[in-house]
Design a protein around this motif. Structure first.
Motif, PDB file in Angstrom:
ATOM      1  N   ASP A  10       0.898  -1.168  -0.026  1.00  0.00           N
ATOM      2  CA  ASP A  10       0.096   0.133   0.112  1.00  0.00           C
ATOM      3  C   ASP A  10       0.887   1.321   0.046  1.00  0.00           C
ATOM      4  O   ASP A  10       0.631   2.246  -0.585  1.00  0.00           O
ATOM      5  CB  ASP A  10      -0.920  -0.042   1.276  1.00  0.00           C
ATOM      6  CG  ASP A  10      -2.131  -0.900   1.166  1.00  0.00           C
ATOM      7  OD1 ASP A  10      -2.149  -1.359  -0.057  1.00  0.00           O
ATOM      8  OD2 ASP A  10      -2.784  -0.994   2.141  1.00  0.00           O
ATOM      9  N   TYR A  11       1.954   1.304   0.793  1.00  0.00           N
ATOM     10  CA  TYR A  11       2.511   2.609   0.799  1.00  0.00           C
ATOM     11  C   TYR A  11       3.457   2.758  -0.475  1.00  0.00           C
ATOM     12  O   TYR A  11       3.580   3.954  -0.677  1.00  0.00           O
ATOM     13  CB  TYR A  11       3.596   2.491   2.054  1.00  0.00           C
ATOM     14  CG  TYR A  11       4.527   1.291   2.107  1.00  0.00           C
ATOM     15  CD1 TYR A  11       4.337   0.094   3.064  1.00  0.00           C
ATOM     16  CD2 TYR A  11       5.778   1.358   1.344  1.00  0.00           C
ATOM     17  CE1 TYR A  11       5.043  -0.734   3.056  1.00  0.00           C
ATOM     18  CE2 TYR A  11       6.427   0.253   1.517  1.00  0.00           C
ATOM     19  CZ  TYR A  11       6.329  -0.787   2.352  1.00  0.00           C
ATOM     20  OH  TYR A  11       7.188  -1.820   2.494  1.00  0.00           O
ATOM     21  N   ARG A  67       1.813   2.256  -3.392  1.00  0.00           N
ATOM     22  CA  ARG A  67       0.774   2.897  -4.053  1.00  0.00           C
ATOM     23  C   ARG A  67       0.741   4.339  -3.596  1.00  0.00           C
ATOM     24  O   ARG A  67       0.363   5.574  -4.309  1.00  0.00           O
ATOM     25  CB  ARG A  67      -0.511   2.243  -3.674  1.00  0.00           C
ATOM     26  CG  ARG A  67      -1.689   2.587  -4.562  1.00  0.00           C
ATOM     27  CD  ARG A  67      -3.053   1.676  -4.195  1.00  0.00           C
ATOM     28  NE  ARG A  67      -3.185   1.688  -2.905  1.00  0.00           N
ATOM     29  CZ  ARG A  67      -4.050   0.963  -2.318  1.00  0.00           C
ATOM     30  NH1 ARG A  67      -4.843   0.160  -3.159  1.00  0.00           N
ATOM     31  NH2 ARG A  67      -4.557   1.108  -1.209  1.00  0.00           N
ATOM     32  N   THR A  68       0.821   4.614  -2.167  1.00  0.00           N
ATOM     33  CA  THR A  68       0.558   5.889  -1.716  1.00  0.00           C
ATOM     34  C   THR A  68       1.738   6.778  -2.383  1.00  0.00           C
ATOM     35  O   THR A  68       1.437   8.020  -2.734  1.00  0.00           O
ATOM     36  CB  THR A  68       0.851   5.987  -0.269  1.00  0.00           C
ATOM     37  OG1 THR A  68      -0.076   4.915   0.369  1.00  0.00           O
ATOM     38  CG2 THR A  68       0.529   7.441   0.323  1.00  0.00           C
ATOM     39  N   ARG A  82      13.194   5.393  -3.387  1.00  0.00           N
ATOM     40  CA  ARG A  82      13.102   5.919  -2.058  1.00  0.00           C
ATOM     41  C   ARG A  82      11.973   5.236  -1.035  1.00  0.00           C
ATOM     42  O   ARG A  82      12.249   5.261  -0.067  1.00  0.00           O
ATOM     43  CB  ARG A  82      12.484   7.303  -2.126  1.00  0.00           C
ATOM     44  CG  ARG A  82      13.582   8.480  -2.110  1.00  0.00           C
ATOM     45  CD  ARG A  82      12.803   9.682  -2.021  1.00  0.00           C
ATOM     46  NE  ARG A  82      13.402  10.588  -3.197  1.00  0.00           N
ATOM     47  CZ  ARG A  82      12.593  11.868  -3.693  1.00  0.00           C
ATOM     48  NH1 ARG A  82      11.203  12.049  -3.182  1.00  0.00           N
ATOM     49  NH2 ARG A  82      13.009  12.412  -4.516  1.00  0.00           N
ATOM     50  N   HIS A  83      11.251   4.652  -1.895  1.00  0.00           N
ATOM     51  CA  HIS A  83      10.186   4.056  -0.773  1.00  0.00           C
ATOM     52  C   HIS A  83      10.082   2.629  -1.016  1.00  0.00           C
ATOM     53  O   HIS A  83       9.593   1.933  -0.071  1.00  0.00           O
ATOM     54  CB  HIS A  83       8.715   4.347  -1.472  1.00  0.00           C
ATOM     55  CG  HIS A  83       8.640   5.907  -1.169  1.00  0.00           C
ATOM     56  ND1 HIS A  83       7.967   6.262  -0.103  1.00  0.00           N
ATOM     57  CD2 HIS A  83       8.779   7.174  -2.185  1.00  0.00           C
ATOM     58  CE1 HIS A  83       7.893   7.678  -0.120  1.00  0.00           C
ATOM     59  NE2 HIS A  83       8.533   8.136  -1.178  1.00  0.00           N
ATOM     60  N   ALA A  84      10.709   2.077  -1.955  1.00  0.00           N
ATOM     61  CA  ALA A  84      10.438   0.270  -2.071  1.00  0.00           C
ATOM     62  C   ALA A  84      12.061  -0.212  -1.511  1.00  0.00           C
ATOM     63  O   ALA A  84      11.818  -1.021  -0.836  1.00  0.00           O
ATOM     64  CB  ALA A  84      10.360   0.149  -3.347  1.00  0.00           C
ATOM     65  N   GLY A 130      14.364   0.616   0.439  1.00  0.00           N
ATOM     66  CA  GLY A 130      14.788   0.343   1.894  1.00  0.00           C
ATOM     67  C   GLY A 130      14.014  -0.598   2.657  1.00  0.00           C
ATOM     68  O   GLY A 130      14.456  -1.465   3.467  1.00  0.00           O
ATOM     69  N   ASN A 131      12.674  -0.965   2.315  1.00  0.00           N
ATOM     70  CA  ASN A 131      11.889  -1.943   2.711  1.00  0.00           C
ATOM     71  C   ASN A 131      12.240  -3.109   2.209  1.00  0.00           C
ATOM     72  O   ASN A 131      12.358  -4.258   3.013  1.00  0.00           O
ATOM     73  CB  ASN A 131      10.418  -1.652   2.457  1.00  0.00           C
ATOM     74  CG  ASN A 131       9.823  -0.531   3.348  1.00  0.00           C
ATOM     75  OD1 ASN A 131       9.546  -0.700   4.627  1.00  0.00           O
ATOM     76  ND2 ASN A 131       9.884   0.564   2.662  1.00  0.00           N
ATOM     77  N   LEU A 177      18.081   0.072   9.898  1.00  0.00           N
ATOM     78  CA  LEU A 177      17.245   0.054   8.484  1.00  0.00           C
ATOM     79  C   LEU A 177      15.787  -0.083   8.905  1.00  0.00           C
ATOM     80  O   LEU A 177      14.895   0.672   8.211  1.00  0.00           O
ATOM     81  CB  LEU A 177      17.460  -1.258   7.846  1.00  0.00           C
ATOM     82  CG  LEU A 177      18.850  -1.322   7.141  1.00  0.00           C
ATOM     83  CD1 LEU A 177      19.243  -2.945   6.692  1.00  0.00           C
ATOM     84  CD2 LEU A 177      18.996  -0.476   6.052  1.00  0.00           C
ATOM     85  N   PRO A 198      12.850   1.026  11.452  1.00  0.00           N
ATOM     86  CA  PRO A 198      12.645   1.818  12.704  1.00  0.00           C
ATOM     87  C   PRO A 198      11.766   1.057  13.627  1.00  0.00           C
ATOM     88  O   PRO A 198      11.479   1.253  14.845  1.00  0.00           O
ATOM     89  CB  PRO A 198      11.958   3.049  12.443  1.00  0.00           C
ATOM     90  CG  PRO A 198      11.483   2.728  11.182  1.00  0.00           C
ATOM     91  CD  PRO A 198      12.540   1.815  10.499  1.00  0.00           C
ATOM     92  N   ARG A 199      10.952  -0.053  12.938  1.00  0.00           N
ATOM     93  CA  ARG A 199      10.031  -0.778  13.971  1.00  0.00           C
ATOM     94  C   ARG A 199      10.776  -1.839  15.048  1.00  0.00           C
ATOM     95  O   ARG A 199       9.966  -2.200  15.838  1.00  0.00           O
ATOM     96  CB  ARG A 199       8.909  -1.693  12.886  1.00  0.00           C
ATOM     97  CG  ARG A 199       7.814  -0.813  12.410  1.00  0.00           C
ATOM     98  CD  ARG A 199       7.426  -1.471  11.285  1.00  0.00           C
ATOM     99  NE  ARG A 199       8.457  -1.809  10.081  1.00  0.00           N
ATOM    100  CZ  ARG A 199       7.968  -2.514   9.097  1.00  0.00           C
ATOM    101  NH1 ARG A 199       6.650  -2.792   8.991  1.00  0.00           N
ATOM    102  NH2 ARG A 199       8.903  -2.527   8.038  1.00  0.00           N
TER     103      ARG A 199
END
Lengths: 338, 359
Positions: B256-257, B259-260, B274-276, B278-279, B352, B354-355
């Motif tokens: 989802d993020y 897509r965001t 930037r968004h994919a 790292g995860n 890497l 934060p959770r």
């Protein structure tokens, strides 16, 4: 009324699956006026979310928009290059989603995610963007915004996260906001706050909203106009008062009957018998016919043979049903939704 | 953050103790008599008894273990039965080469593996994707020793006389000498002190030693000698990393993020960057730690094929010779490296993701 800000014309989206092609969005045509709220309602799987994603050009694989136009103040989003689309998204047309906790990137702070919008579309540097983001967080009702900027999404409640999403979507004061079930994942009191926030920001910024929901209470609360979807098609379209007062389509009527009313004691909730048809195996004729209680008592052979068009049944009121269709000699017969 | 690091460090102690127990026991469980293995089958009873007494093999097992623990705590891994030299000295001589090899291989495997994975994921279900993944599968299935021999043949023999020729064995071309940095700089050090041993250890990293003494001839030559072995060792981990990166990135790109991010108007390549990424890197980092195992075992075979005097080859030879102290010392060493690398991987998570960051 002036020219609508967003015109959706014959938008169709197909999902290619093993079982065959599923027409998830079937020639949807809708108008959205500036500053108004249009609600799209329907059961799960009726294609309302895919309609929203199709408008924004975000249909997930293996779905594909196969036809139609999405005109934002006259310019067709579907004809734009990827670079042009990127300039429109988040700037003139934004979107918020159902589950705010998964819609935010877990490895970036919320401040960075909001600031990114300013940097992308307003050309701000990091510092300006951060300042703007702090201000915006305050505007969407986040307490202690300066500190919250450094928080990660997992440190926020669902309601907070949705406020962040709204802040992000409205950062550039877009002309159109598409909200795909923005309150479904939240509990009721937070729902009310989020809806109130959206309404407030709509008033402040003049943003037109397409609100996707299956909650008729939300529709009554928010909508100016309502489109009811069933199996990928719009089956009824009207302003909100007309729709609630005199729904024409048997499906809409059944939906409204199935809402439990406060105060009245009911032993059984009204249900719509049968199931939503599989998109890869659609019935002939009217898609709702197999479940339609009205049809069973009426004598209308076209229901199971010919798919009805969305026809005008009153001022600004359209319905896709043979039983409510004006008789053949009426001249308004061919009037489509415009 | 620091507290968490210390906690993780302490939790590694029982693991290391376990390693000591297991290696000690395993060395005793290898069938065969060290005395006969060392001195020949026809050796007399009396000689064997003396041999056992000299190396403490006549003591009860638990006493042997106790002495072993005490010695290890002092950095003393005993003397090699075969070479009659301290195991620690052999480690000082051989470990740097293996680390150099594993490190270069790790860099190659990580950079190329991730790049290939991204390439394939962004072309999901196209010829580019299917093709690279087919090659990656071949890479995983390839036996290291065979690949090493092929590389040595192609680059070391078949391409001889062309600019693509690479040396197929050894660390340096005959005639070139790696002069330790402390000699270059004229340091005077008492032999046998910890400082001297450490300096010797560092100087045995030929590439690093050449770098800090600006000896470019040795630097180039040492690197050229490492290319084939490093590529050989890197192949399997690279293929594993590529496949992991691809599947992880594909998974993340459907989130989802992401897509965001697209809905925000982030351009396509930036969405990935930037968004994919790292995860998507989280599971890849885990694999990276685990691949250290493949790197080290790959090093054993590769060192043999390319005639490199490293830890791996020494270990194999020591096992054949029932040279217990070396087997134990080297196994502990390799296991410790493995534990340390995975400790670093664990700690890098907190950076890497934060959770999992401790509050």
């Amino acid at each position: 009324m002036s020219e609508p800000i967003l015109q959706i014309r014959n938008l169709s989206t197909v999902f290619s699956t093993r079982a065959g092609d599923a027409l998830a969005v079937d020639a949807v045509t809708l108008d959205l006026n500036a500053g108004e709220t249009l609600c799209i309602v329907g059961e799960s799987g009726c294609g309302k979310s895919i309609t929203a994603l199709s408008v924004a050009g975000l249909v997930p694989y293996p779905g594909k928009v196969v036809g139609g136009e999405v005109l934002l103040t006259g310019a067709d989003l579907r004809k734009m290059t990827p670079a042009e689309t990127a300039k429109v998204r988040g700037n003139r047309l934004s979107m918020i989603f159902q589950d705010p906790s998964s819609a935010l990137n877990p490895v970036h702070t919320v401040g960075k995610q909001i600031a990114e919008v300013y940097r992308l579309h307003k050309g701000m540097d990091a510092k300006q963007a951060e300042a703007a983001a702090v201000e915006l967080l305050g505007a969407v009702g986040i307490p202690d915004p300066q500190r919250r900027m450094k928080a990660y999404p997992h440190e926020m409640s669902g309601g907070m996260a949705q406020r962040i999403m709204i802040a992000m979507a409205l950062a550039c004061q877009p002309e159109v906001l598409i909200a795909d079930e923005p309150t479904t994942a939240l509990d009721v009191t937070i729902q009310a706050q989020i809806l109130e926030l959206m309404r407030q920001l709509q008033k402040d910024f003049g943003t037109a909203i397409i609100l996707i929901t299956h909650d008729l209470g939300v529709v009554a609360e928010m909508a100016d106009h309502v489109a009811v979807m069933y199996a990928g098609q719009i089956v009824e379209y009207a302003d909100v008062r007309t729709l609630f007062k005199s729904p024409k389509h048997p499906y809409t009527q059944a939906l409204l009957r199935s809402v439990p009313s406060m105060g009245a004691s009911q032993d059984m909730l009204e249900v719509i018998e049968g199931r939503v048809p599989q998109l890869t195996n659609l019935p002939e004729g009217c898609l709702f016919a197999p479940r339609c209680a009205v049809r069973r008592t009426a004598d209308e052979s076209r229901c199971t043979t010919i798919t009805p068009d969305l026809l005008r049944v009153g001022p600004g009121h359209h319905c896709r049903c043979w039983l409510t269709a004006p008789s053949a000699d009426e001249s308004s017969r061919e009037v489509e939704l415009v | 953050m620091l507290g968490y690091a210390i906690k993780r460090l302490l939790s590694a102690i029982p693991v290391l103790f376990g390693i000591l127990v297991v290696t000690f026991s395993l060395a005793r469980l290898i069938p065969g008599d060290p005395c006969k293995a060392m001195l020949g089958d026809k050796v007399s009873e009396a000689t064997c008894a003396e041999f056992a007494r000299n190396f403490g093999l006549d003591q009860p097992i638990w006493v042997q273990f106790f002495y072993y623990l005490r010695d290890v705590a002092q950095g003393n891994f005993g003397n090699s039965i075969r070479f009659s030299r301290p195991v620690s000295q052999i480690i000082i001589e051989r470990l740097p080469m293996t680390i150099e090899l594993a490190f270069l291989a790790l860099i190659v495997a990580t950079i190329c593996g991730i790049a290939i994975g991204i390439f394939a994921a962004r072309r999901h279900n196209t010829a580019g994707d299917v093709g690279t993944m087919a090659i990656a599968n071949v890479g995983i299935a390839m036996p290291v020793f065979w690949l090493g021999l092929m590389m040595a043949y192609v680059f070391g023999v078949a391409l001889k006389g062309t600019p693509l020729w690479l040396p197929p064995s050894g660390r340096l071309t005959a005639g070139l000498v790696s002069v330790p940095f402390y000699d270059v700089w004229g340091w005077q050090m008492a032999k046998g002190t910890f400082g001297a041993q450490f300096a010797e250890f560092i100087s045995n990293f030929y590439i690093f030693n050449a770098l800090i003494t600006f000896n470019w001839a040795v630097f180039n030559d040492a690197i050229r000698h490492m290319i084939l072995p490093a590529l050989t060792v890197a192949t399997i981990p690279m293929a594993v990393i590529a496949r992991m990166t691809r599947s992880s990135l594909l998974d993340v790109l459907g989130r989802d993020y992401v897509r965001t991010a697209r809905a925000k108007g982030v351009p396509d390549n930036k969405v990935v960057q930037r968004h994919a990424l790292g995860n998507a890197m989280l599971p890849v980092v885990t694999i990276l730690g685990l691949q250290m195992g493949a790197l080290l075992s790959g090093a054993v075979l590769t060192e043999t094929v390319f005639g490199l005097a490293g830890v791996g080859r020494m270990l194999v030879e020591a096992i054949f010779a029932r040279d217990y102290p070396i087997v134990q010392g080297f196994t502990v060493l390799i296991a410790t490296i493995y534990v340390v690398v995975n400790l670093i991987v664990d700690l890098s998570y907190t950076y890497l993701d934060p959770r999992v960051r401790p509050q």
